[in-house]
Design a protein around this motif. Structure first.
Motif, PDB file in Angstrom:
ATOM      1  N   UNK A   1       1.099  -1.447  -0.364  1.00 11.84           N
ATOM      2  CA  UNK A   1       0.163   0.074   0.109  1.00 11.84           C
ATOM      3  C   UNK A   1       0.692   1.341  -0.689  1.00 11.84           C
ATOM      4  N   UNK A   2       0.671   2.173  -0.689  1.00 13.27           N
ATOM      5  CA  UNK A   2       1.469   3.681  -0.178  1.00 13.27           C
ATOM      6  C   UNK A   2       0.599   5.011  -0.889  1.00 13.27           C
ATOM      7  N   UNK A   3       1.132   5.696  -0.760  1.00  9.03           N
ATOM      8  CA  UNK A   3       0.573   7.052  -0.838  1.00  9.03           C
ATOM      9  C   UNK A   3       1.757   8.151  -2.094  1.00  9.03           C
ATOM     10  N   UNK A   4       0.598   8.366  -2.916  1.00 10.12           N
ATOM     11  CA  UNK A   4       2.080   8.988  -3.946  1.00 10.12           C
ATOM     12  C   UNK A   4       0.981  10.877  -4.212  1.00 10.12           C
TER      13      UNK A   4
ATOM     14  N   UNK B   1       2.449  12.501 -11.181  1.00 10.36           N
ATOM     15  CA  UNK B   1       1.847  11.513  -9.264  1.00 10.36           C
ATOM     16  C   UNK B   1       3.042  10.560  -9.785  1.00 10.36           C
ATOM     17  N   UNK B   2       3.424  11.310  -8.393  1.00  9.65           N
ATOM     18  CA  UNK B   2       4.532  10.667  -7.487  1.00  9.65           C
ATOM     19  C   UNK B   2       4.651  10.145  -6.143  1.00  9.65           C
ATOM     20  N   UNK B   3       5.625   8.557  -6.281  1.00  7.94           N
ATOM     21  CA  UNK B   3       5.673   8.310  -4.771  1.00  7.94           C
ATOM     22  C   UNK B   3       6.217   9.302  -3.622  1.00  7.94           C
ATOM     23  N   UNK B   4       5.327   8.899  -3.177  1.00  6.93           N
ATOM     24  CA  UNK B   4       5.964   9.796  -1.443  1.00  6.93           C
ATOM     25  C   UNK B   4       5.757   8.663  -0.146  1.00  6.93           C
ATOM     26  N   UNK B   5       5.507   7.524   0.133  1.00  9.36           N
ATOM     27  CA  UNK B   5       5.411   6.310   0.714  1.00  9.36           C
ATOM     28  C   UNK B   5       4.843   5.238   0.549  1.00  9.36           C
TER      29      UNK B   5
ATOM     30  N   UNK C   1       9.237   2.562   2.630  1.00  9.70           N
ATOM     31  CA  UNK C   1       9.892   2.910   1.199  1.00  9.70           C
ATOM     32  C   UNK C   1       9.592   4.548   1.181  1.00  9.70           C
ATOM     33  N   UNK C   2      10.399   5.086   1.598  1.00  8.58           N
ATOM     34  CA  UNK C   2      10.091   6.716   1.487  1.00  8.58           C
ATOM     35  C   UNK C   2      10.663   7.653   0.327  1.00  8.58           C
ATOM     36  N   UNK C   3      10.273   8.843  -0.222  1.00  7.26           N
ATOM     37  CA  UNK C   3      10.987  10.212  -0.316  1.00  7.26           C
ATOM     38  C   UNK C   3      11.684  10.249  -0.129  1.00  7.26           C
ATOM     39  N   UNK C   4      13.138  10.998  -1.001  1.00  5.38           N
ATOM     40  CA  UNK C   4      13.926  11.627  -0.258  1.00  5.38           C
ATOM     41  C   UNK C   4      12.971  13.054   0.202  1.00  5.38           C
TER      42      UNK C   4
END
Length: 121
Positions: free
Chosen positions: A34-37, A45-49, A58-61
């Motif tokens: 599961x994740x948040x964008x 749209x970009x991956x946040x976590x 995993x997290x965006x820097x």
């Protein structure tokens, strides 16, 4: 047939906090990652976590040290705790889930409707 319902977005001042929630419902045997964008105006749209079924994250820097993703498998719910918010965090945040097919090896991607997060300076 899976639905993701998000909540928790809103308007907050820089330095403030928000907690986003996303509950999955429908024909679900289990949920894998599961994740948040996030998607800002004019941006892709970009991956946040993201978080695996077992809890690996995993997290965006840009959000490391400020955001925390978690999940409650019993509730089919994923959360995003957002602290020390910055104006550049302003975007629509979308919940995402990878759901295995009930009767096959296939895996499907599901998205929530998005919730607006606005951070004022």
């Amino acid at each position: 047939q899976v639905q993701l319902v998000e909540s928790g977005g809103g308007l907050v001042q820089a330095g403030g906090s928000l907690r986003l929630s996303c509950a999955a419902s429908g024909s679900i045997s289990s949920i894998n990652a599961m994740g948040w964008y996030s998607q800002a105006p004019g941006k892709q749209r970009e991956l946040v976590a993201r978080i695996s079924r077992g809890g690996s994250t995993n997290y965006a820097d840009s959000v490391k040290g400020r955001f925390t993703i978690s999940r409650d498998n019993a509730k089919n719910t994923v959360y995003l705790q957002m602290n020390s918010l910055k104006p550049e965090d302003t975007a629509v945040y979308y919940c995402h889930a990878k759901v295995p097919d009930r009767w096959s090896v296939a895996e499907y991607n599901y998205w929530g409707q998005g919730t607006q997060v606005t951070v004022s300076s």
